[in-house]
Scaffold this motif. Structure first.
Motif, PDB file in Angstrom:
ATOM      1  N   MET A 103      12.558  -1.870  -5.596  1.00  0.00           N
ATOM      2  CA  MET A 103      13.006  -1.953  -6.985  1.00  0.00           C
ATOM      3  C   MET A 103      14.420  -1.404  -7.145  1.00  0.00           C
ATOM      4  O   MET A 103      14.900  -0.628  -6.324  1.00  0.00           O
TER       5      MET A 103
ATOM      6  N   ARG B  30       0.373  -1.723 -10.192  1.00  0.00           N
ATOM      7  CA  ARG B  30       1.789  -2.076 -10.153  1.00  0.00           C
ATOM      8  C   ARG B  30       1.990  -3.565  -9.883  1.00  0.00           C
ATOM      9  O   ARG B  30       2.892  -4.189 -10.449  1.00  0.00           O
TER      10      ARG B  30
ATOM     11  N   MET C 237       4.181  -5.731 -12.497  1.00  0.00           N
ATOM     12  CA  MET C 237       5.424  -6.388 -12.096  1.00  0.00           C
ATOM     13  C   MET C 237       5.298  -7.918 -12.145  1.00  0.00           C
ATOM     14  O   MET C 237       6.278  -8.621 -12.433  1.00  0.00           O
TER      15      MET C 237
ATOM     16  N   PHE D 266       8.771   1.589 -14.350  1.00  0.00           N
ATOM     17  CA  PHE D 266       7.546   2.043 -13.701  1.00  0.00           C
ATOM     18  C   PHE D 266       7.243   3.491 -14.087  1.00  0.00           C
ATOM     19  O   PHE D 266       6.123   3.834 -14.487  1.00  0.00           O
TER      20      PHE D 266
ATOM     21  N   GLY E 207      13.780  -1.163 -12.459  1.00  0.00           N
ATOM     22  CA  GLY E 207      12.397  -1.223 -12.013  1.00  0.00           C
ATOM     23  C   GLY E 207      11.768   0.152 -11.872  1.00  0.00           C
ATOM     24  O   GLY E 207      10.654   0.404 -12.349  1.00  0.00           O
ATOM     25  N   TYR E 208      12.486   1.074 -11.216  1.00  0.00           N
ATOM     26  CA  TYR E 208      11.957   2.431 -11.065  1.00  0.00           C
ATOM     27  C   TYR E 208      11.817   3.124 -12.420  1.00  0.00           C
ATOM     28  O   TYR E 208      10.845   3.846 -12.667  1.00  0.00           O
TER      29      TYR E 208
ATOM     30  N   GLN F  19       0.995   6.050  -3.712  1.00  0.00           N
ATOM     31  CA  GLN F  19       1.454   4.663  -3.593  1.00  0.00           C
ATOM     32  C   GLN F  19       1.248   4.205  -2.160  1.00  0.00           C
ATOM     33  O   GLN F  19       1.689   4.860  -1.221  1.00  0.00           O
TER      34      GLN F  19
ATOM     35  N   SER G 262       9.123   3.149  -1.675  1.00  0.00           N
ATOM     36  CA  SER G 262       9.262   2.990  -3.121  1.00  0.00           C
ATOM     37  C   SER G 262       8.945   4.282  -3.857  1.00  0.00           C
ATOM     38  O   SER G 262       9.333   4.447  -5.014  1.00  0.00           O
TER      39      SER G 262
ATOM     40  N   THR H 154       1.901  -1.606   0.573  1.00  0.00           N
ATOM     41  CA  THR H 154       2.950  -2.608   0.706  1.00  0.00           C
ATOM     42  C   THR H 154       3.369  -2.819   2.158  1.00  0.00           C
ATOM     43  O   THR H 154       3.472  -3.961   2.624  1.00  0.00           O
TER      44      THR H 154
ATOM     45  N   GLN I 186       3.946  -3.525  -4.805  1.00  0.00           N
ATOM     46  CA  GLN I 186       4.817  -4.127  -5.799  1.00  0.00           C
ATOM     47  C   GLN I 186       4.786  -5.657  -5.691  1.00  0.00           C
ATOM     48  O   GLN I 186       4.546  -6.211  -4.625  1.00  0.00           O
ATOM     49  N   TYR I 187       5.000  -6.296  -6.833  1.00  0.00           N
ATOM     50  CA  TYR I 187       5.069  -7.763  -6.885  1.00  0.00           C
ATOM     51  C   TYR I 187       6.535  -8.152  -6.746  1.00  0.00           C
ATOM     52  O   TYR I 187       7.324  -8.081  -7.686  1.00  0.00           O
TER      53      TYR I 187
END
Length: 312
Positions: free
Chosen positions: A273, A247, A251, A281, A277-278, A175, A111, A178, A214-215
């Motif tokens: 995303m 995040r 999200m 963010f 989304g990107y 980041q 991401s 995930t 991320q959600y």
């Protein structure tokens, strides 16, 4: 005016695509025609002249620019109602305010590499760079994308020195989490690795912002693990006084409170995303950095390096 790095990249990508199209098995550039770039010196109406590679590349750049400009026309990128984004990043803020060269490194996995973005214009580090350059046109700002898809925290730590520390960054946006959740990795081991990495980055004087998972459907399917990972990252940020961009919570607010379907900000794989989304963010993260810089420029006393998110 000089083309920005993003536009140049899009142009180069477009040219590359055009050249590849001429390879065996592909459609040649001369097979399609568009526009009336050159008028023939004949009385009758001439057929449309074929667009050359350069002309098509310029069209592609313009198309990307239009798309990047109107990404929020469908749904605006609103500051989350349940969290307030406040950044205090004194090192990078003072360097931007004083006009010094600033190096920002986006460090992470897919991401950060912005898998799922339709073009370089929508990769979140590029969106962030463009936002900061528009706000501070006289500043010398470089945003480096050091995202590698599929990596867990141990793999990131293995390249922390070469990908980040040796670049001497002023700000590191890290980041993580995930892939460990999705792949069923060792969540508990993340805390020690993360703290070790933070110590190394603090030793070179870099500001740090952590970005938690991320959600998305891929993480909500393992919600207990995702919540545990979010907690580990949040506690590490508070204990070590570094920044945190939540995040997962942001999200979740898009989906639960703003009522955006996952398809509005997630691609079909249910994990990464999309352009919107990107872009959102990057916008929210950029707004936080800008507030911190503005504090410095206004002569405000900036406290220790803490990026906090608290209820409105």
């Amino acid at each position: 005016m000089t083309l920005s790095w993003t536009v140049r990249s899009a142009c180069c990508a477009a040219i590359g695509a055009m050249l590849l199209a001429g390879a065996p098995g592909g459609a040649r550039a001369s097979d399609a025609s568009a526009g009336n770039e050159v008028a023939a010196a004949r009385p009758e109406t001439p057929p449309a002249a074929p667009r050359g590679v350069t002309g098509k590349a310029i069209d592609a750049v313009r198309s990307v620019a239009r798309s990047a400009g109107d990404v929020f026309s469908r749904v605006p990128c609103a500051t989350p109602k349940d969290v307030k984004l406040e950044a205090t990043l004194p090192h990078v803020a003072r360097k931007i305010a004083s006009g010094e060269h600033v190096t920002i490194i986006a460090f992470g996995s897919s991401s950060t590499a912005s898998y799922g973005a339709s073009s370089p214009a929508f990769q979140y580090p590029n969106r962030l760079a463009e936002q900061l350059r528009r706000r501070y046109p006289k500043a010398d700002i470089t945003v480096m994308n050091q995202g590698i898809g599929g990596e867990d925290t141990p793999e990131m730590m293995a390249r922390l020195k070469s990908s980040v520390i040796e670049q001497k960054p002023d700000l590191v946006i890290w980041q993580l989490g995930t892939n460990t959740v999705v792949k069923g990795g060792d969540i508990d081991a993340t805390r020690g690795l993360l703290e070790d990495g933070i110590h190394q980055l603090q030793a070179i004087g870099a500001d740090i912002v952590l970005v938690d998972p991320q959600y998305v459907p891929a993480t909500t399917a393992k919600e207990a693990d995702a919540t545990k990972m979010v907690g580990i990252i949040g506690r590490a940020a508070r204990a070590m006084k570094v920044g945190l961009f939540p995040r997962f919570a942001v999200m979740k607010e898009w989906h639960n409170d703003q009522k955006l379907p996952f398809d509005d900000f997630v691609i079909k794989d249910g994990l990464h995303m999309n352009d919107w989304g990107y872009a959102c963010f990057a916008q929210l993260l950029g707004d936080s950095i800008i507030r911190s810089v503005d504090q410095v420029q206004a002569g405000a006393e900036v406290p220790s390096n803490v990026l906090t998110f608290r209820p409105m």
